[in-house]
Design a protein around this motif. Structure first.
Motif: not given
Length: 548
Positions: A325-327, A464-465, A473-477, A507-510
């Protein structure tokens, strides 16, 4: 049959995960319907040429029941449902193992048109319905108009919202506004809302687009279509004809002698619902020829020891990911530290008996899109990153797992503790884990799914949507995914995909833990069978044969 180079790069949602996890026994009533005929008036076809295959019976196990023989009568989207419809009805193309290629089926060839805003399909002129009538472009148009009609209660209309003339829900904006049109009897044009490479569309949406016979269904109102008696004994144009069904239990199909890719070399294909615990023993006993459910590595190797015919997938497509959970864990250095700390090789040895590859990103290692980024365990590097991030070692993160992942979770818990990250494991139901990751109850989780041989197969996890499992929430992906999806130049696309992998690794979001090889078990008598095509929602039964 002319092969086409695959270029598949549209957004997938996390529904891929749900489909990949479907399993178990199906129930159902014992209601039985029987016998459609071939164009020659025979219940089953004798095959092609002078050889007679009418006495050949292939028995295939399904560990969950299909919903209906109506290809648009189910909203589940399950692979079991798709694999039944796939045999009776035809689709534009065939998707090879792991999405590694797209080959001809209802369409003999295709190309992009209008600068990527449209696709042109040149239909196979030898295709016919089971009653002998030709399949034409008008049948494909009729089907497109039907499934987007607001009065037709099809639950997966959104699969077609990329067509011009439809709403975001996949419903026609006005009567027959959907931009799927017949240029002539055997040329079909499909216009999109945005630039869409034709192979992208085929890989993601072809599996839901089954052609229906206008000459048999054209006079039925869309609102009445689902309840029509046609579905009691349906006529399609696929490789198999309908014979009979015991709902929720057994389906008998015949070989369509005039199928354009060649008649299947059997007289009857019997699909039976079978308990997942009985699959391998049924093959060993000669009761089944094959079954649709990937066995565990342990079961597959045990079957091999029993002398059964066990095949290994060409690519490692089963994926296990460590969700974050990135938050709750916003510092990428902490997420990077987790990747360095987890012993992926140990997990592969314990979970797959070594039959897998440690992953750097979601891209299949060694595949055509792999940029060459490699992972190695480095606990000291993990500690260094945590120190830079100012990590509080007294923090305890909550990880939710299902019961079958408990041993894996214990290894990860120990690995992370070595680096200075403490976690508490909670065993929950799958739905509870996902909802808890979404609402912030849990910080970490573990999930499994099936990868495909194209770069955006896992894009829904980075969305992110929507409320995704990783709460990004990062829009770069999304920005780079959109750039890849709209790029027609292969060289530019490859460069973008390389940048995409750099972003994911940085970024390693997962943490993608590993890609594992799959296994297929079948009888020695069944030939031409690829046990891994089914995960693409289709099976080339016209290639199947039997040796006694």
């Amino acid at each position: 049959m002319r092969k086409r180079t695959m270029r598949v790069l549209s957004l997938l949602t996390a529904a891929v995960l749900s489909a990949s996890l479907l399993a178990g026994c199906g129930g159902g009533s014992a209601t039985e319907t029987t016998a459609a005929q071939t164009s020659e008036g025979e219940e089953t076809a004798a095959g092609e040429g002078t050889e007679d295959y009418s006495d050949v019976v292939i028995t295939y196990g399904m560990t969950s029941a299909w919903d209906t023989v109506n290809p648009y009568g189910s909203s589940s989207g399950s692979m079991y449902q798709q694999l039944v419809a796939d045999k009776i009805y035809d689709r534009l193309a065939f998707i090879e193992e792991a999405g590694s290629d797209i080959t001809a089926r209802g369409a003999a060839s295709w190309e992009s048109a209008d600068d990527g805003m449209a696709a042109i399909f040149h239909l196979d002129e030898n295709a016919t319905w089971h009653d002998g009538e030709p399949v034409t472009a008008e049948d494909w148009v009729f089907t497109a108009q039907l499934i987007t009609d607001p009065d037709f209660p099809f639950g997966l209309k959104s699969e077609f919202n990329s067509w011009a003339g439809t709403t975001d829900a996949g419903i026609e904006e006005s009567e027959n506004s959907v931009m799927v049109e017949a240029l002539d009897d055997y040329t079909l044009k499909m216009t999109f809302k945005t630039v869409t490479p034709v192979e992208d569309w085929l890989l993601l949406h072809n599996k839901y687009y089954y052609v229906l016979p206008e000459h048999l269904l054209g006079d039925i109102a869309p609102a009445d279509m689902m309840s029509d008696s046609f579905w009691n004994s349906p006529i399609g144009s696929g490789p198999c004809t309908f014979i009979s069904e015991i709902s929720g239990s057994e389906l008998q199909l015949g070989s369509f002698a005039d199928y354009q890719l060649g008649a299947p070399k059997f007289g009857k294909l019997v699909l039976k619902v079978i308990a997942s615990t009985n699959t391998i023993t049924s093959v060993a006993a000669g009761e089944m020829d094959a079954f649709f459910q990937a066995p565990t590595t342990d079961d597959a190797l045990a079957a091999q020891d029993m002398g059964l015919d066990v095949e290994k997938s060409a690519e490692p497509t089963s994926v296990v990911a460590f969700l974050i959970n990135n938050q709750n864990v916003p510092d990428k250095r902490v997420r990077q530290a987790m990747s360095y700390a987890i012993d992926k090789e140990l997990l592969i040895d314990q979970q797959l008996q070594g039959q897998g590859l440690a992953s750097a990103t979601c891209i299949i290692p060694g595949s055509q899109w792999d940029s060459g980024i490699t992972w190695e365990r480095d606990v000291d590097k993990a500690k260094e990153l945590l120190a830079e991030a100012g990590w509080d070692s007294s923090t305890v993160l909550q990880m939710a797992v299902i019961s079958s992942r408990e041993s894996m979770a214990a290894v990860i818990q120990q690995n992370l503790a070595e680096a200075g990250i403490n976690i508490e494991i909670q065993t929950v139901e799958l739905a509870t884990m996902f909802s808890g990751l979404q609402d912030g109850t849990y910080d970490l989780g573990i999930c499994g799914t099936t990868a495909m041989d194209y770069p955006l197969w896992m894009s829904g996890y980075y969305d992110y949507q929507n409320a995704t499992y990783c709460q990004i929430t990062d829009t770069s992906y999304a920005e780079i995914q959109d750039a890849i999806a709209g790029e027609l130049d292969e060289n530019v696309r490859k460069e973008l995909v390389n940048e995409y992998q750099d972003l994911l690794y940085d970024e390693m979001p997962l943490v993608v833990l590993y890609h594992g090889y799959g296994f297929s078990v079948k009888s020695d008598r069944l030939q031409g069978y690829n046990g891994f095509e089914g995960s693409m929602n289709n099976q080339a039964v016209w290639r199947w044969s039997v040796t006694e």
